[in-house]
Write an enzyme that holds these catalytic residues in place. Structure first.
Site, PDB file in Angstrom:
ATOM      1  N   THR A 305      39.773 122.598 -12.854  1.00  0.00           N
ATOM      2  CA  THR A 305      40.667 121.689 -13.574  1.00  0.00           C
ATOM      3  C   THR A 305      40.167 120.256 -13.459  1.00  0.00           C
ATOM      4  O   THR A 305      39.400 119.922 -12.554  1.00  0.00           O
ATOM      5  CB  THR A 305      42.086 121.730 -12.997  1.00  0.00           C
ATOM      6  OG1 THR A 305      42.104 121.052 -11.736  1.00  0.00           O
ATOM      7  CG2 THR A 305      42.577 123.161 -12.815  1.00  0.00           C
ATOM      8  N   ASP A 306      40.626 119.398 -14.369  1.00  0.00           N
ATOM      9  CA  ASP A 306      40.432 117.975 -14.146  1.00  0.00           C
ATOM     10  C   ASP A 306      41.308 117.553 -12.968  1.00  0.00           C
ATOM     11  O   ASP A 306      42.169 118.294 -12.508  1.00  0.00           O
ATOM     12  CB  ASP A 306      40.760 117.176 -15.407  1.00  0.00           C
ATOM     13  CG  ASP A 306      39.888 115.933 -15.541  1.00  0.00           C
ATOM     14  OD1 ASP A 306      39.530 115.347 -14.501  1.00  0.00           O
ATOM     15  OD2 ASP A 306      39.571 115.540 -16.676  1.00  0.00           O
ATOM     16  N   TRP A 307      41.108 116.346 -12.494  1.00  0.00           N
ATOM     17  CA  TRP A 307      41.637 115.956 -11.192  1.00  0.00           C
ATOM     18  C   TRP A 307      43.163 115.755 -11.187  1.00  0.00           C
ATOM     19  O   TRP A 307      43.731 115.116 -12.054  1.00  0.00           O
ATOM     20  CB  TRP A 307      40.934 114.685 -10.737  1.00  0.00           C
ATOM     21  CG  TRP A 307      39.749 114.922  -9.847  1.00  0.00           C
ATOM     22  CD1 TRP A 307      39.445 114.226  -8.709  1.00  0.00           C
ATOM     23  CD2 TRP A 307      38.697 115.907  -9.969  1.00  0.00           C
ATOM     24  NE1 TRP A 307      38.290 114.720  -8.129  1.00  0.00           N
ATOM     25  CE2 TRP A 307      37.817 115.752  -8.879  1.00  0.00           C
ATOM     26  CE3 TRP A 307      38.448 116.917 -10.883  1.00  0.00           C
ATOM     27  CZ2 TRP A 307      36.693 116.551  -8.682  1.00  0.00           C
ATOM     28  CZ3 TRP A 307      37.332 117.727 -10.707  1.00  0.00           C
ATOM     29  CH2 TRP A 307      36.470 117.542  -9.618  1.00  0.00           C
TER      30      TRP A 307
END
Length: 587
Positions: A305-307
């Site tokens: 996932t993105d952060w």
């Protein structure tokens, strides 16, 4: 632990080593593998021992020893020897854990000239290249691969084994704040550049000890953000497809899959109004991650996932996240379960290892499901040779990083990326040693090329360095992401007009976004598009020491109205652009 343990035996096949290590792991050790979080180093290369409240970073020992996390994104660092030293300290700490699983170190882009704490802080001592839009302006796959290879060489020296990129997103919405990190607006160009850059990072036919793995992003394409705002900001979650061009945005990712990419990052955005995608963030979107990425494309690599889609953290002293669009009502544990069910393997930024353990113990997630993702993550470590190549040589890092051949390759790319948009009466190249009135150039840099003067009236020519405009906004994200109108302020246009009336004027514009240059274009004698270059690269072109080669990687819109009425997901959709994609003059 004896070297005869199967997973430590490099002579055994990778899958045999994965099976052996996985069977030895506790639930807590498995949970640690599912997180790829941020880390920082002290300036002298030592490990962080106190909680960094400003950026939400925990002490390194807590992350490695207590939480069993073995994937880190290094946020800071500028000195190559110190970075390599820090990497070795980190690996020694990991080697002292029960299973001795080495750390996989990653980084956001570091080699361009644009620097942002949220998307990649540059390192001055690396070779410096134009932004990826500039690589697209050059347009040949050889250069993109050469760039990837330079990144590979320098990252290897520092111990960085995963590049969080390239961005395979299409720059179809001119206002998008992250477009400078893409390979432009054209899907075919972006596909070619993405694949070539990934091959340069890998270095060999298959991922190996001399490779840097690419984590291509942001699946399924982050470009069509509504009104060009970015989903890092929870006020702007929507990703829209008024032109029904979802398939077009997938084309560069298809090229990445053909190039053998092994890791993919999803974006924050929440698709709105599509026929087959759920209106939740892409990290939680089963039709996108499982149905499309896993099943349709057959991708069996790592999906991260993105952060901070699970929980919040601190970013430059402010709260950031969780960016769990459409699922804000869920608990962090429920979000983890939802993402794993969607097909995700790893969570960027977060450190919610205890939540994974509790989910498994309560029956919310099965051990078998966790094992599927841990297996993928361990496989990558073995393929990269991390168990056999745990340390780097700090002195060698100091010699390799920013070495003259790599630095010159980057500077050459800067020069080649410049686009000559306009050249009335063939004013360029300048000849002789002209008197120059300059703005945006250090006089010391100008002196080897020309004689600086104090006013336009004294000059043979004026040389102005401009930057694409953006709207000032509140908060840390407002400073990190340059969004809003693409129009230059009226007072700045008036200043350029006054200078141009006094003397022939050359304007060099850093096109972080496709600025509306119409009022400036009508006043100046020459116009140059810049995608991230040092002043000497611009001066070499202006004085004829190099010739312009670059071609526009996107359309330059003629007005704000044309931008506002264009469809976010459709390339080349602004009416009557000032300059078209592919435009670029020569001498």
């Amino acid at each position: 632990m004896p070297a005869t343990v199967p997973y430590l035996d490099p002579a055994l096949p990778v899958e045999r080593r994965v099976d052996d290590l996985l069977a030895r792991m506790t639930l807590e050790e498995k949970a640690g593998q599912l997180f790829h979080t941020a880390n920082v180093m002290n300036d002298d290369g030592t490990l962080l021992e106190r909680h960094d409240d400003t950026n939400g970073i925990r002490p390194t020992a807590e992350l490695v020893t207590d939480r069993h996390i073995t994937h880190f994104n290094l946020l800071n660092g500028d000195d190559p020897e110190a970075i390599a030293t820090w990497h070795n300290h980190l690996q020694r700490m990991a080697a002292d854990t029960r299973l001795k699983i080495p750390v996989t170190l990653s980084s956001d882009p570091r080699h361009g000239l644009f620097s942002s704490p949220a998307t990649g802080q540059t390192i001055e001592r690396l070779s410096r290249w134009p932004e990826h839009t500039g690589i697209a302006a050059i347009g040949d796959e050889h250069t993109a691969r050469e760039y990837g290879d330079a990144v590979r060489r320098e990252y290897l020296a520092l111990g960085i084994r995963v590049a969080l990129g390239p961005m395979a997103d299409l720059f179809t919405e001119p206002r998008w704040t992250r477009g400078y990190g893409t390979f432009g607006e054209d899907a075919d160009t972006a596909a070619r550049m993405t694949a070539a850059f990934i091959r340069g990072l890998r270095g060999t036919a298959a991922l190996g000890p001399d490779s840097v793995a690419a984590m291509v992003k942001h699946f399924p394409g982050g470009g069509p953000q509504q009104d060009g705002e970015d989903a890092h900001d929870h006020n702007y979650p929507e990703q829209v497809y008024p032109g029904r061009r979802q398939a077009l945005h997938l084309r560069p990712f298809e090229a990445a899959f053909d190039a053998g990419v092994t890791q993919v990052m999803t974006y924050y955005g929440m698709p709105v109004g599509t026929d087959d995608w759920e209106e939740v963030g892409f990290a939680f979107n089963r039709p996108v991650v499982t149905d499309l990425l896993r099943e349709h494309y057959g991708f069996d690599g790592i999906v991260c996932t993105d952060w901070n889609v699970i929980d919040s953290t601190a970013l430059a002293g402010e709260s950031f996240g969780p960016n769990a669009y459409g699922l804000q009502h869920l608990t962090p544990a429920q979000r983890i379960a939802r993402a794993l069910e969607a097909g995700v393997d790893q969570f960027g930024g977060d450190i919610s290892t205890d939540q994974v353990v509790e989910l498994v113990r309560s029956g919310g997630v099965t051990t078998d499901r966790v094992d599927v993702s841990v297996r993928r993550l361990l496989r990558e470590k073995f393929r990269l040779g991390l168990f056999e190549n745990r340390y780097v040589d700090p002195r060698a890092a100091a010699r390799t990083v920013g070495s003259p051949p790599l630095r010159e390759a980057g500077r050459s790319a800067q020069r080649r990326s410049l686009v000559l948009l306009k050249n009335d009466a063939s004013i360029l190249p300048l000849t002789g040693r002209p008197k120059v009135y300059a703005e945006g150039f250090d006089p010391a840099v100008l002196v080897p090329y020309a004689d600086p003067v104090a006013t336009p009236e004294e000059a043979d020519v004026a040389l102005l360095r401009l930057v694409s405009p953006w709207e000032e906004r509140d908060g840390v994200l407002g400073g990190f992401f340059h969004g809003g109108s693409l129009d230059f302020p009226a007072e700045r246009v008036d200043e350029v007009r006054a200078i141009a009336k006094a003397t022939p004027t050359v304007a060099c514009v850093y096109l972080e976004r496709p600025a509306i240059l119409t009022p400036i274009d009508s006043e100046v004698s020459a116009l140059i598009g810049d995608f991230g270059s040092h002043p000497d690269a611009l001066l070499d072109l202006v004085l004829g020491r190099t010739k312009p080669e670059g071609k526009l990687p996107f359309d330059l819109p003629s007005s704000s109205e044309a931008v506002e009425t264009a469809r976010e997901d459709v390339p080349f959709d602004t009416r009557n652009p000032l300059y078209r994609f592919g435009h670029g003059l020569t001498f």
